[in-house]
Design a protein around this motif. Structure first.
Motif, PDB file in Angstrom:
ATOM      1  N   CYS A   1      60.241  37.953  89.824  1.00 46.87           N
ATOM      2  CA  CYS A   1      59.453  38.201  91.133  1.00 46.87           C
ATOM      3  C   CYS A   1      58.841  39.571  91.398  1.00 46.87           C
ATOM      4  O   CYS A   1      57.836  39.751  92.066  1.00 46.87           O
TER       5      CYS A   1
ATOM      6  N   HIS B   1      56.095  41.323  93.513  1.00 44.47           N
ATOM      7  CA  HIS B   1      56.755  41.605  94.664  1.00 44.47           C
ATOM      8  C   HIS B   1      57.406  42.985  94.599  1.00 44.47           C
ATOM      9  O   HIS B   1      58.641  43.054  94.719  1.00 44.47           O
TER      10      HIS B   1
ATOM     11  N   GLN C   1      63.312  28.571 100.479  1.00 43.86           N
ATOM     12  CA  GLN C   1      62.336  27.428 100.636  1.00 43.86           C
ATOM     13  C   GLN C   1      61.140  27.632  99.665  1.00 43.86           C
ATOM     14  O   GLN C   1      60.479  26.710  99.318  1.00 43.86           O
ATOM     15  N   PHE C   2      60.922  29.039  99.295  1.00 44.89           N
ATOM     16  CA  PHE C   2      59.696  29.376  98.323  1.00 44.89           C
ATOM     17  C   PHE C   2      60.219  29.000  97.137  1.00 44.89           C
ATOM     18  O   PHE C   2      59.298  28.845  96.030  1.00 44.89           O
TER      19      PHE C   2
ATOM     20  N   GLU D   1      54.563  22.676  96.654  1.00 44.42           N
ATOM     21  CA  GLU D   1      54.351  23.174  95.205  1.00 44.42           C
ATOM     22  C   GLU D   1      53.507  24.306  95.148  1.00 44.42           C
ATOM     23  O   GLU D   1      53.428  25.025  94.406  1.00 44.42           O
ATOM     24  N   ALA D   2      52.324  24.229  96.027  1.00 39.59           N
ATOM     25  CA  ALA D   2      51.267  25.171  96.081  1.00 39.59           C
ATOM     26  C   ALA D   2      51.719  26.647  96.172  1.00 39.59           C
ATOM     27  O   ALA D   2      51.227  27.597  95.930  1.00 39.59           O
ATOM     28  N   HIS D   3      53.070  26.914  96.955  1.00 35.78           N
ATOM     29  CA  HIS D   3      53.787  27.861  97.212  1.00 35.78           C
ATOM     30  C   HIS D   3      54.823  28.353  96.483  1.00 35.78           C
ATOM     31  O   HIS D   3      55.565  29.149  96.638  1.00 35.78           O
ATOM     32  N   ARG D   4      55.339  27.404  95.418  1.00 34.79           N
ATOM     33  CA  ARG D   4      56.446  27.254  94.810  1.00 34.79           C
ATOM     34  C   ARG D   4      56.740  29.017  93.852  1.00 34.79           C
ATOM     35  O   ARG D   4      55.412  28.955  93.120  1.00 34.79           O
ATOM     36  N   MET D   5      57.634  29.673  94.117  1.00 36.41           N
ATOM     37  CA  MET D   5      57.938  30.963  93.482  1.00 36.41           C
ATOM     38  C   MET D   5      58.638  30.676  92.313  1.00 36.41           C
ATOM     39  O   MET D   5      59.532  29.855  92.232  1.00 36.41           O
TER      40      MET D   5
ATOM     41  N   LEU E   1      54.995  32.420  91.531  1.00 36.17           N
ATOM     42  CA  LEU E   1      53.431  31.745  91.962  1.00 36.17           C
ATOM     43  C   LEU E   1      53.104  31.555  90.429  1.00 36.17           C
ATOM     44  O   LEU E   1      52.912  32.369  89.944  1.00 36.17           O
TER      45      LEU E   1
ATOM     46  N   ARG F   1      58.454  24.877 100.516  1.00 33.27           N
ATOM     47  CA  ARG F   1      57.280  25.314 101.152  1.00 33.27           C
ATOM     48  C   ARG F   1      56.059  24.580 100.570  1.00 33.27           C
ATOM     49  O   ARG F   1      54.898  25.038 100.703  1.00 33.27           O
TER      50      ARG F   1
ATOM     51  N   GLY G   1      52.479  38.829  99.749  1.00 32.15           N
ATOM     52  CA  GLY G   1      53.151  38.139 101.077  1.00 32.15           C
ATOM     53  C   GLY G   1      53.740  39.398 101.827  1.00 32.15           C
ATOM     54  O   GLY G   1      54.486  38.898 102.633  1.00 32.15           O
TER      55      GLY G   1
END
Ligand code: HEC
Length: 123
Positions: A24, A28, A69-70, A77-81, A83, A75, A37
């Motif tokens: 991450c 991040h 959730q991410f 699949e398009a936002h699954r971390m 990314l 949230r 984000g």
């Protein structure tokens, strides 16, 4: 407590922080000027601050925690971390889930033990 791995609680510094460092931090927190984000995953204090959506951890309530959730796909699949990368493994996701369920406690005592520094690339 009667032994057995399942009885042991999940540790932020032992299980959670290394997973975040490896998967991450690159988006991040590695570049403080552009944090995806609005969320830095570098330290427990940063995680507690949350991101653009607000707090990402609801201690004791993993299902309502954006952090879980991410990574588990809730949230979308398009936002699954992480990314664009392979999803975390089931055990890594279960560490995050259990750590939040158990109260999301800090046990690194402020020490930035897991600082992943990527080498700078010269073109
Ligand atoms: C390749 C870059 C990248 C990686 C790696 C990455 N993320 Fe993200 N993350 C983003 C971007 C971009 C957003 C904002 C857009 C979105 O929600 O899809 C975001 C948003 C988030 C959010 C929502 C923050 C908010 O308040 O809006 C959470 C939580 C999150 N990421 C957690 C993680 C976790 C945990 C990992 C590691 C398992 C991770 N991310 C890895 C790019 C990344």
């Amino acid at each position: 407590m009667a032994g057995g791995a399942a009885a042991q609680s999940v540790s932020y510094s032992r299980e959670v922080a290394p997973v975040l460092a490896m998967n991450c931090h690159s988006c991040h927190g590695a570049n403080p000027e552009s944090v995806a984000g609005g969320l830095s995953t570098r330290t427990w204090a940063d995680l507690k601050k949350g991101g653009n959506l607000g707090p990402v951890i609801v201690p004791g309530d993993p299902e309502r925690s954006a952090l879980l959730q991410f990574v588990n796909g809730d949230r979308g699949e398009a936002h699954r971390m992480p990314l664009g990368g392979p999803p975390l493994t089931a055990i890594q996701i279960s560490w995050i889930q259990r750590w939040i369920a158990e109260g999301a406690a800090e046990d690194s005592y402020g020490a930035a033990k897991y600082r992943l520094e990527l080498p700078s690339i010269t073109f």
